[in-house]
Design a protein around this motif. Structure first.
Motif, PDB file in Angstrom:
ATOM      1  N   ASP A  49       0.832  -1.206   0.000  1.00 39.17           N
ATOM      2  CA  ASP A  49       0.000   0.000   0.000  1.00 39.17           C
ATOM      3  C   ASP A  49       0.867   1.257   0.000  1.00 39.17           C
ATOM      4  N   GLN A  50       1.918   1.267   0.834  1.00 33.49           N
ATOM      5  CA  GLN A  50       2.793   2.439   0.885  1.00 33.49           C
ATOM      6  C   GLN A  50       3.552   2.637  -0.425  1.00 33.49           C
ATOM      7  N   LEU A  51       3.999   1.538  -1.028  1.00 29.06           N
ATOM      8  CA  LEU A  51       4.716   1.666  -2.297  1.00 29.06           C
ATOM      9  C   LEU A  51       3.785   2.118  -3.418  1.00 29.06           C
ATOM     10  N   THR A  52       2.567   1.614  -3.421  1.00 32.70           N
ATOM     11  CA  THR A  52       1.609   2.064  -4.417  1.00 32.70           C
ATOM     12  C   THR A  52       1.332   3.556  -4.245  1.00 32.70           C
ATOM     13  N   ALA A  53       1.231   4.012  -2.990  1.00 32.78           N
ATOM     14  CA  ALA A  53       1.029   5.442  -2.727  1.00 32.78           C
ATOM     15  C   ALA A  53       2.226   6.255  -3.214  1.00 32.78           C
ATOM     16  N   LEU A  54       3.434   5.730  -3.041  1.00 31.79           N
ATOM     17  CA  LEU A  54       4.618   6.414  -3.565  1.00 31.79           C
ATOM     18  C   LEU A  54       4.487   6.635  -5.064  1.00 31.79           C
ATOM     19  N   TYR A  55       4.122   5.592  -5.796  1.00 34.20           N
ATOM     20  CA  TYR A  55       4.061   5.690  -7.249  1.00 34.20           C
ATOM     21  C   TYR A  55       2.846   6.459  -7.738  1.00 34.20           C
ATOM     22  N   ASP A  56       1.812   6.597  -6.904  1.00 29.74           N
ATOM     23  CA  ASP A  56       0.666   7.431  -7.265  1.00 29.74           C
ATOM     24  C   ASP A  56       1.087   8.893  -7.446  1.00 29.74           C
ATOM     25  N   ALA A  57       2.199   9.291  -6.805  1.00 26.40           N
ATOM     26  CA  ALA A  57       2.666  10.675  -6.869  1.00 26.40           C
ATOM     27  C   ALA A  57       3.445  10.975  -8.148  1.00 26.40           C
ATOM     28  N   PHE A  58       3.731   9.954  -8.961  1.00 19.50           N
ATOM     29  CA  PHE A  58       4.516  10.141 -10.175  1.00 19.50           C
ATOM     30  C   PHE A  58       3.623  10.628 -11.317  1.00 19.50           C
ATOM     31  N   GLY A  59       4.013  11.736 -11.926  1.00 19.41           N
ATOM     32  CA  GLY A  59       3.305  12.225 -13.093  1.00 19.41           C
ATOM     33  C   GLY A  59       3.972  11.754 -14.372  1.00 19.41           C
ATOM     34  N   ALA A  60       3.475  12.226 -15.500  1.00 19.61           N
ATOM     35  CA  ALA A  60       4.007  11.792 -16.797  1.00 19.61           C
ATOM     36  C   ALA A  60       5.498  12.102 -16.927  1.00 19.61           C
ATOM     37  N   ILE A  67       7.448   3.124 -16.994  1.00 16.97           N
ATOM     38  CA  ILE A  67       7.277   2.781 -15.582  1.00 16.97           C
ATOM     39  C   ILE A  67       7.569   4.004 -14.708  1.00 16.97           C
ATOM     40  N   PRO A  68       6.869   4.084 -13.567  1.00 19.24           N
ATOM     41  CA  PRO A  68       5.778   3.202 -13.161  1.00 19.24           C
ATOM     42  C   PRO A  68       4.570   3.349 -14.077  1.00 19.24           C
ATOM     43  N   PRO A  69       3.744   2.309 -14.202  1.00 15.27           N
ATOM     44  CA  PRO A  69       2.572   2.384 -15.082  1.00 15.27           C
ATOM     45  C   PRO A  69       1.653   3.539 -14.698  1.00 15.27           C
ATOM     46  N   ALA A  70       1.026   4.141 -15.703  1.00 17.65           N
ATOM     47  CA  ALA A  70       0.152   5.285 -15.471  1.00 17.65           C
ATOM     48  C   ALA A  70      -1.226   4.879 -14.967  1.00 17.65           C
ATOM     49  N   VAL A  71      -1.677   3.660 -15.278  1.00 16.88           N
ATOM     50  CA  VAL A  71      -3.017   3.196 -14.904  1.00 16.88           C
ATOM     51  C   VAL A  71      -2.976   2.601 -13.502  1.00 16.88           C
ATOM     52  N   ASP A  72      -3.946   2.983 -12.661  1.00 21.01           N
ATOM     53  CA  ASP A  72      -3.910   2.618 -11.250  1.00 21.01           C
ATOM     54  C   ASP A  72      -3.763   1.122 -11.017  1.00 21.01           C
TER      55      ASP A  72
END
Length: 200
Positions: A49-60, A67-72
């Motif tokens: 969950d924490q790692l997914t939250a980290l990558y949620d902050a990445f923009g284009a 990577i990381p993939p753009a789709v949730d």
């Protein structure tokens, strides 16, 4: 290693420490160039969950090579794959994980390294230290080398990898870089302590 290195609450002490789950090859403590303190540790599926939250902050602009993939849902599946198949290390503070490095597949003789730092924490030495942590961990195993792929235009990353001992083995828009783990620089990385301010 310094004889005066401090002993921390998790039992890491640079003179007597041997590699165990609570006593890694390098010191787990790090102070970045902005003065913030971080702990480096091995990650597992409890961190998804924490790692997914980290990558949620990445923009284009923060993505490279898709990577990381753009789709949730694809992003979470990708994180799960890394945690399942790779050797993962994270940089965490009191509130969140801000960096992640992995080599995968973990069972490979020459796995691929990938490193990511939260966009708000770039240029503070965290990514460099994550790489050093992973190189030291790989050198403590029977791996022969680490490889990575980086876009040639990412000059800052290429410079960091060169300082760590990686050399380009293919040219083009994307560089393949390799670090043989018998390289003398690897032994130096494994002996350095990190309970001091970052220098890169």
């Amino acid at each position: 290693m310094s004889q005066s290195s401090a002993q921390h609450g998790d039992g890491w002490e640079t003179v007597v420490c041997a590699e165990t789950p609570t006593c890694p090859v390098r010191s787990p403590w790090f102070t970045d160039t902005a003065g913030a303190h971080w702990r480096f540790r091995t990650a597992d599926m409890d961190d998804i969950d924490q790692l997914t939250a980290l990558y949620d902050a990445f923009g284009a602009a923060d993505r490279a090579q898709g990577i990381p993939p753009a789709v949730d849902h694809k992003r979470r599946s990708w994180v799960e794959m890394l945690l399942t198949d790779g050797h993962n290390i994270v940089a965490e503070g009191a509130e969140q994980i801000v960096g992640h490095v992995v080599y995968t597949p973990a069972a490979a003789d020459r796995p691929e390294l990938a490193v990511f730092v939260h966009p708000e924490y770039h240029n503070r030495g965290i990514g460099t230290e994550l790489c050093k942590q992973l190189v030291a961990a790989a050198a403590a195993t029977d791996k022969t080398a680490l490889e990575l792929h980086v876009e040639r235009r990412n000059a800052a990353a290429v410079a960091v990898y060169h300082r760590l001992g990686f050399e380009a083995v293919t040219e083009g828009h994307e560089l393949e870089m390799v670090l043989p783990l018998e390289n003398p620089v690897v032994n130096t990385l494994s002996r350095e302590t990190t309970d001091r301010t970052a220098r890169s």
